[in-house]
Motif scaffolding. Structure first.
Motif, PDB file in Angstrom:
ATOM      1  N   SER A  54       0.812  -1.225   0.000  1.00 56.03           N
ATOM      2  CA  SER A  54       0.000   0.000   0.000  1.00 56.03           C
ATOM      3  C   SER A  54       0.838   1.264   0.000  1.00 56.03           C
ATOM      4  O   SER A  54       0.586   2.171  -0.798  1.00 56.03           O
ATOM      5  N   ASP A  55       1.848   1.330   0.857  1.00 54.23           N
ATOM      6  CA  ASP A  55       2.608   2.577   0.941  1.00 54.23           C
ATOM      7  C   ASP A  55       4.085   2.422   0.609  1.00 54.23           C
ATOM      8  O   ASP A  55       4.836   3.399   0.666  1.00 54.23           O
ATOM      9  N   GLY A  56       4.503   1.210   0.267  1.00 53.72           N
ATOM     10  CA  GLY A  56       5.894   1.008  -0.143  1.00 53.72           C
ATOM     11  C   GLY A  56       6.910   1.017   0.978  1.00 53.72           C
ATOM     12  O   GLY A  56       8.127   1.029   0.709  1.00 53.72           O
ATOM     13  N   SER A  57       6.465   1.004   2.225  1.00 51.40           N
ATOM     14  CA  SER A  57       7.423   0.948   3.340  1.00 51.40           C
ATOM     15  C   SER A  57       8.278  -0.312   3.210  1.00 51.40           C
ATOM     16  O   SER A  57       7.778  -1.372   2.843  1.00 51.40           O
ATOM     17  N   THR A  58       9.568  -0.166   3.498  1.00 50.36           N
ATOM     18  CA  THR A  58      10.492  -1.290   3.337  1.00 50.36           C
ATOM     19  C   THR A  58      11.127  -1.687   4.659  1.00 50.36           C
ATOM     20  O   THR A  58      11.297  -0.853   5.555  1.00 50.36           O
ATOM     21  N   TYR A  59      11.473  -2.933   4.748  1.00 50.02           N
ATOM     22  CA  TYR A  59      12.023  -3.506   5.966  1.00 50.02           C
ATOM     23  C   TYR A  59      13.143  -4.469   5.575  1.00 50.02           C
ATOM     24  O   TYR A  59      13.039  -5.168   4.564  1.00 50.02           O
ATOM     25  N   TYR A  60      14.186  -4.513   6.399  1.00 44.65           N
ATOM     26  CA  TYR A  60      15.327  -5.360   6.097  1.00 44.65           C
ATOM     27  C   TYR A  60      15.819  -6.089   7.336  1.00 44.65           C
ATOM     28  O   TYR A  60      15.880  -5.514   8.426  1.00 44.65           O
TER      29      TYR A  60
END
Length: 132
Positions: A54-60
């Motif tokens: 939905s908002d393109g938030s990224t996590y690694y």
């Protein structure tokens, strides 16, 4: 159920790069957590990175931070994992996974914790081998 197909794996020398693709179909909601996991021989499957549809938030995960970049192209229903500075320890089968939710904070939880049991849809995997 979402159908996922990965591509882009292969053999690369240490220090090299690869870009994996995950193309999906059957999305029925605005809120999906779409993640990359990997499984090396004899090891458990581990989360690498995740993105909110939905908002393109990224996590690694720590292992991916600074070397891998996850991105999405919603028009193509495709998520990418750009992997740079690859190391032999990155050798694994890489899987794309998706989980539908009903709200943004549920996506945040899934992407932060990457609990593989909570992801319902999986691709078939693509082999990445880093070797000289």
């Amino acid at each position: 159920q979402v159908q996922l197909v990965e591509s882009g794996g292969g053999l690369v020398q240490p220090g090299g790069s690869l870009r994996l693709s995950c193309t999906g179909s059957g999305f029925t909601s605005d809120y999906y957590a779409i993640a990359w996991f990997r499984q090396a021989p004899g090891k458990e499957r581990e989360g690498v990175s995740c993105i909110s549809s939905s908002d393109g938030s990224t996590y690694y995960a720590d292992s991916a931070m600074g070397r891998f970049t996850i991105s999405r192209d919603n028009a193509k229903n495709t998520v990418y994992l750009q992997m740079n500075s690859l190391e032999p320890g990155d050798t694994a089968v890489y899987y794309c996974a998706a989980e539908r939710t009903i709200e943004r904070k549920a996506v945040h939880r899934l992407c932060t914790l990457l609990p593989r049991a909570d992801f319902a849809s999986w691709g078939q995997g693509t082999q990445v081998t880093v070797s000289s």
